[in-house]
Design a protein around this motif. Structure first.
Motif, PDB file in Angstrom:
ATOM      1  N   ASN A   1       0.823  -1.216   0.000  1.00 21.98           N
ATOM      2  CA  ASN A   1       0.000   0.000   0.000  1.00 21.98           C
ATOM      3  C   ASN A   1       0.850   1.256   0.000  1.00 21.98           C
ATOM      4  N   TRP A   2       1.896   1.181   0.774  1.00 19.62           N
ATOM      5  CA  TRP A   2       2.801   2.332   0.879  1.00 19.62           C
ATOM      6  C   TRP A   2       3.476   2.587  -0.474  1.00 19.62           C
ATOM      7  N   VAL A   3       3.921   1.507  -1.115  1.00 13.47           N
ATOM      8  CA  VAL A   3       4.553   1.655  -2.432  1.00 13.47           C
ATOM      9  C   VAL A   3       3.549   2.256  -3.417  1.00 13.47           C
ATOM     10  N   LYS A   4       2.317   1.794  -3.302  1.00  5.81           N
ATOM     11  CA  LYS A   4       1.288   2.240  -4.242  1.00  5.81           C
ATOM     12  C   LYS A   4       1.070   3.753  -4.160  1.00  5.81           C
ATOM     13  N   SER A   5       1.044   4.299  -2.956  1.00 14.96           N
ATOM     14  CA  SER A   5       0.716   5.729  -2.851  1.00 14.96           C
ATOM     15  C   SER A   5       1.934   6.629  -2.645  1.00 14.96           C
ATOM     16  N   ASN A   6       2.968   6.169  -1.995  1.00 14.34           N
ATOM     17  CA  ASN A   6       4.030   7.087  -1.577  1.00 14.34           C
ATOM     18  C   ASN A   6       5.269   7.104  -2.473  1.00 14.34           C
ATOM     19  N   ILE A   7       5.303   6.206  -3.456  1.00 13.27           N
ATOM     20  CA  ILE A   7       6.494   6.132  -4.304  1.00 13.27           C
ATOM     21  C   ILE A   7       6.214   6.759  -5.664  1.00 13.27           C
ATOM     22  N   ALA A   8       7.154   7.565  -6.140  1.00 17.16           N
ATOM     23  CA  ALA A   8       6.999   8.159  -7.472  1.00 17.16           C
ATOM     24  C   ALA A   8       8.163   7.715  -8.363  1.00 17.16           C
ATOM     25  N   ALA A   9       7.920   7.784  -9.667  1.00 13.84           N
ATOM     26  CA  ALA A   9       8.915   7.314 -10.626  1.00 13.84           C
ATOM     27  C   ALA A   9      10.144   8.217 -10.628  1.00 13.84           C
ATOM     28  N   HIS A  10      11.297   7.597 -10.766  1.00 15.55           N
ATOM     29  CA  HIS A  10      12.576   8.311 -10.797  1.00 15.55           C
ATOM     30  C   HIS A  10      13.126   8.266 -12.221  1.00 15.55           C
ATOM     31  N   ARG A  11      13.924   9.264 -12.582  1.00 14.18           N
ATOM     32  CA  ARG A  11      14.442   9.276 -13.952  1.00 14.18           C
ATOM     33  C   ARG A  11      15.536   8.227 -14.176  1.00 14.18           C
ATOM     34  N   VAL A  12      16.143   7.768 -13.077  1.00 13.15           N
ATOM     35  CA  VAL A  12      17.248   6.813 -13.214  1.00 13.15           C
ATOM     36  C   VAL A  12      16.746   5.388 -12.944  1.00 13.15           C
ATOM     37  N   PRO A  13      17.060   4.443 -13.816  1.00 11.84           N
ATOM     38  CA  PRO A  13      16.591   3.074 -13.626  1.00 11.84           C
ATOM     39  C   PRO A  13      17.038   2.521 -12.279  1.00 11.84           C
ATOM     40  N   GLY A  14      16.140   1.797 -11.624  1.00 17.62           N
ATOM     41  CA  GLY A  14      16.498   1.170 -10.358  1.00 17.62           C
ATOM     42  C   GLY A  14      16.325   2.076  -9.156  1.00 17.62           C
ATOM     43  N   TYR A  15      15.965   3.342  -9.392  1.00 17.81           N
ATOM     44  CA  TYR A  15      15.773   4.282  -8.284  1.00 17.81           C
ATOM     45  C   TYR A  15      14.307   4.691  -8.179  1.00 17.81           C
ATOM     46  N   ALA A  16      13.930   5.179  -7.002  1.00 20.14           N
ATOM     47  CA  ALA A  16      12.562   5.642  -6.779  1.00 20.14           C
ATOM     48  C   ALA A  16      12.588   6.896  -5.909  1.00 20.14           C
ATOM     49  N   ILE A  17      11.517   7.671  -6.026  1.00 21.66           N
ATOM     50  CA  ILE A  17      11.327   8.826  -5.144  1.00 21.66           C
ATOM     51  C   ILE A  17      10.385   8.383  -4.026  1.00 21.66           C
TER      52      ILE A  17
END
Ligand code: HEM
Ligand code: SF4
Lengths: 552, 172, 111
Positions: A321-337
């Motif tokens: 659930n946390w990943v679903k709402s709190n994570i945003a896409a990062h420009r670098v592969p393998g990374y997340a905001i």
């Protein structure tokens, strides 16, 4: 991130020394309150209901772990163990004593921080996108120009006594996360047909008593001319902004009264003159010097998919659930905001204890290159986390009580301090946000409702951005009793809109039910894929009016 | 009231004259209205002249007369009203005015630094201001981030010079 | 300063913030400033209120307190109560942090 050099250090230290002298003169009685007030305001010191309040600038929302630890320390030593992150990417302490203020500023200066120009009729802290440097569609890191503007505007001799406060925001992506159209100046970084980077400039946006959306007056200001252009806008405002009426003194009123066309004409004329002198021409070397501070951190080369992450998502529904709402896409592969919600169910939006600050500082140090961001929606962001570290980051946040999974959901509300702290308030904001949060605490229901922003202000000054909430709530006072007026359809992104007043205000007892009625009405009306704001834009206010007032 | 001119506490050699007052002997400062009405008579006196601009009376109103004026006094009706900072810069930078630009009205010590940076070379200040206070206030910040009228080298170009010097040193 | 006292308020007390630390204080009958509303000098009627303000001036000039003003109170066997939500919050502390402010520090401050 930017690091002070000897000049930056010296200026901030000189400011601390100056304020130490001013506080001493006030405490000894050499200065009267009337004389002292503008001086303390220039250093972010207000007098609130219970005590003084200190507003610390977090320029364009970027902090190092070390700085956050200092904020935690100050909270413990001089305050009551917490701080409040605001919609202007500042941090406010609610209880410091005036006599301690010079020491607080001194401590801040040791970590390259200050409270300069966080209040008063001057150019305030420059705000920007919390995803700066990490956003996928970024044209240029907005922190570079933000830092250039911070320096140019600091102790600007001509613009320290403007008609009214002045707020500048910068966005480096087409998706606007910095609400640039509700700022006095909004800067949108753009790339022109020749591939050159420059700036689109909006002026005259603002909230408060007379909400207005900024008007575009320049399509492309070349990089080297940005300061000359800003100086032109400021000069026109300083000379012609109204000074006869505090409610009409913001630049938005000037732009409204003379019109965007005329504003553009005057600014262009002034810009042409300033440009001729060349004094504000930005040398490429200085831009490069500052740019170097915001160079990408040492990203690893990683596959975009992370098996650790995928496994954890399957294993732990909380984490999923946390990943679903709190994570945003990062420009670098393998990374997340990673977005850290400061909106626990039933908590105070934006409040963060010193212990939590320390915890976040540790997490940022370990997992996000020692750096974090403050968002204008009163949350925190770790901009550069490896996807495979997300389970560990989540666990550490959870241990600190910071793993609320609700970013952009209905319980991720903005609220100003309101009558619980603020001397200008008509009504309380925080308890309202808390009740709404409890009412909608069920996560499945939140996900069903989808993106919905509820913003609450305790008075017309609109510190809680109520005009641009999808649902906005404004506290009003009727004969000493708190009432709440509701607006619908506001937005602060690239489709900025000021909300419409839905009808007569609600009492404290009615307001949470009224919000629920609005949500239920939307759920009944929505078409597949529609967010609240999409439905509202399609149907208009009438169905909501009907369901709110028809039954009464 | 005391006058500080180019950093020195001096006797004011100009008399401030009201619109209805009879002109005294010697140097005077008059309002913009009086200047516009009595321009010829005032110039014919052959004594130093000053014009006082209120907030809202822009320097462009006297741009063509500046060679006749020894002083332009800019009024701060209240310290919060910062229009005259822009007026001072325009006088100096746009109109090339070399005479005295004087700050009058509600002039506070915490503003001396800003005023001097904007091109004021004379300030009418409260009686409790001492040379020590003046020195401390005007010199409160050793460096400035932005260029202004005072010709102080902004931090930006100081940095470039330092970098250039470091580069040549390395090259040697 | 905003008006915090209703026109025609019967009972009034005088409040201010202490200069050095900003803490809320109330003027007592013997011209001290107390952190507790229960120590406040409560006056009846407009003129007595004005007199309270007059008594505070010396401490304003003496740089003990800032921004003094009158506000309406009620008065019963349980003690002195502020009439408005605002003054109740000043008297007690934030309603969202019951562990902070006078409600946490002083006995007998009502919630
Ligand atoms: C608690 C002490 C505070 C005081 C006394 C205060 C005072 C004010 C005032 C007087 C205005 C209206 C100014 C104008 O329109 O000319 C204003 C606007 C604003 N304040 Fe605050 N504020 C406080 C706290 C905050 C906090 C906590 C936030 C963030 C959550 C905030 C963010 C803003 C914003 C975003 C605006 C709207 C700016 C605009 O008009 O465009 N302020 N504030
Ligand atoms: S909106 Fe009003 S109540 Fe809320 S913080 Fe701003 S000034 Fe205070």
């Amino acid at each position: 991130m930017y690091r002070y050099d000897e000049f930056d250090h010296q200026l901030v230290n000189e400011r601390v020394a100056q304020f130490r002298g001013q506080v001493a003169r006030r405490l000894s009685g050499e200065l009267t309150e009337d004389e002292f007030k503008p001086l303390r305001l220039m250093n972010g010191v207000y007098l609130q209901l219970h005590a003084y309040m200190l507003r610390v600038a977090i320029p364009y929302g970027t902090l190092s772990s070390k700085q956050l630890r200092m904020l935690a320390h100050i909270g413990r030593k001089y305050d009551r163990g917490y701080g409040h992150f605001t919609t202007r990417q500042n941090l406010q302490y609610n209880w410091p004593a005036l006599k301690d203020m010079p020491d607080v500023l001194h401590d801040l200066a040791t970590v390259e921080m200050h409270a300069i120009q966080t209040s008063g009729n001057c150019i305030r802290n420059v705000t920007s996108d919390q995803y700066a440097g990490a956003a996928k569609d970024e044209i240029e890191d907005p922190r570079i120009v933000s830092e250039i503007i911070r320096q140019w505007s600091t102790f600007h001799p001509e613009f320290s006594f403007l008609p009214r406060k002045f707020k500048i925001a910068v966005s480096g992506t087409p998706d606007d996360r910095a609400a640039i159209r509700v700022h006095d100046i909004g800067i949108q970084i753009v790339r022109n047909g020749k591939g050159k980077i420059g700036y689109e400039v909006y002026v005259g946006g603002g909230l408060g008593r007379t909400p207005m959306i900024g008007k575009k007056i320049a399509d492309f200001v070349p990089k080297e001319d940005l300061l000359a252009y800003l100086e032109a806008v400021m000069r026109v405002y300083n000379m012609y902004g109204r000074r006869d009426n505090i409610y009409k003194a913001r630049i938005k009123i000037l732009v409204h009264e003379i019109g965007a066309e005329e504003m553009k004409r005057q600014v262009d004329a002034e810009f042409a003159e300033i440009r001729k002198t060349g004094a504000l021409h930005l040398p490429a070397e200085e831009v490069a010097r500052i740019q170097a501070y915001f160079a990408s951190p040492a990203y690893e080369t990683l596959p975009d998919e992370s098996t650790e992450l995928n496994k954890a998502v399957l294993a732990d529904p909380d984490f999923a659930n946390w990943v679903k709402s709190n994570i945003a896409a990062h420009r670098v592969p393998g990374y997340a905001i990673v977005n850290i919600s400061l909106k626990p169910i039933g908590g105070t939006p934006g409040d963060c204890s010193s212990d939590q600050m320390d915890a976040v500082a540790d997490i940022a140090e370990k997992y996000s290159f020692d750096e974090l961001r403050v968002t204008h929606e009163q949350n925190l962001t770790l901009a550069d986390v490896r996807k495979k570290d997300l389970p560990a980051v989540h666990a550490a946040l959870k241990a600190a009580g910071l793993a609320t999974a609700n970013i952009n959901l209905i319980t991720d509300q903005i609220a100003c301090p309101g009558l619980d702290y603020c001397a200008l308030a008509n009504a309380r904001s925080i308890p309202l946000a808390q009740q709404i949060s409890e009412r909608f605490s069920d996560l499945n229901r939140q996900h069903d409702i989808g993106e919905l922003k509820i913003n609450t202000s305790g008075c017309i000054n609109a510190c809680g951005h109520h005009h641009v909430g999808h649902i906005g709530i404004l506290g009003v006072d009727k004969k000493g009793v708190e009432y709440y007026q509701v607006t619908l359809g506001g937005a602060a992104d690239e489709k900025t809109a000021i909300g419409d007043i839905v009808g007569p205000a609600f009492t404290e007892e009615q307001i949470v039910d009224a919000i629920e009625t609005i949500v239920t009405t939307y759920l009944g009306l929505r078409q597949p894929g529609e967010r609240f704001i999409d439905t509202y834009r399609r149907t208009g206010i009438e169905p909501f009016k009907e369901s709110l007032y028809a039954t009464h | 009231m005391q006058l500080i001119r180019n950093g020195k506490f001096v006797a004011d050699d100009f008399a401030a004259v009201g619109d209805e007052d009879i002109l005294p002997e010697g140097a005077v400062i008059v309002s913009l209205e009086r200047w516009q009405k009595d321009r010829d008579a005032l110039t014919a006196r052959n004594t130093p002249l000053g014009v006082r601009l209120k907030s809202g009376q822009e320097p462009s109103a006297i741009a063509d007369d500046l060679d006749k004026l020894a002083v332009v006094a800019l009024e701060f009706p209240v310290y919060r009203n910062g229009r005259a900072y822009s007026y001072a810069r325009l006088l100096r930078e746009r109109h090339g005015y070399k005479g005295e630009v004087r700050a009058v009205g509600n002039v506070l010590r915490d503003q001396f630094h800003f005023m001097v940076r904007c091109g004021f070379d004379a300030l009418e200040v409260a009686d409790n201001i001492t040379p020590e206070i003046w020195a401390e206030s005007v010199g409160v910040f050793s460096h400035s981030y932005q260029p202004a009228t005072d010709g102080r080298e902004p931090v930006l170009s100081l940095r470039q010079r330092l970098a250039a010097r470091a580069a040549t040193r390395e090259a040697v | 300063m905003a008006q915090h006292s209703r026109k025609g308020a019967q009972f009034q007390a005088l409040t201010a913030n202490r200069l050095a630390d900003g803490i809320v204080v109330y003027l007592t009958a013997d011209n001290r400033w107390s952190e507790s509303l229960q120590d406040a000098d409560v006056t009846e009627g407009k003129e007595a209120g004005e007199a309270l303000l007059g008594r505070a001036q010396a401490t304003v000039d003496g740089n003990i307190v800032v921004e003094p003003y009158l506000f309406e109170v009620t008065h019963n066997e349980n003690g002195i109560r502020a009439a408005s939500v605002r003054e109740t919050i000043r008297q007690a502390g934030p309603t969202v942090r019951l562990d902070l402010g006078k409600q946490a520090e002083l006995p007998g401050v009502h919630r």
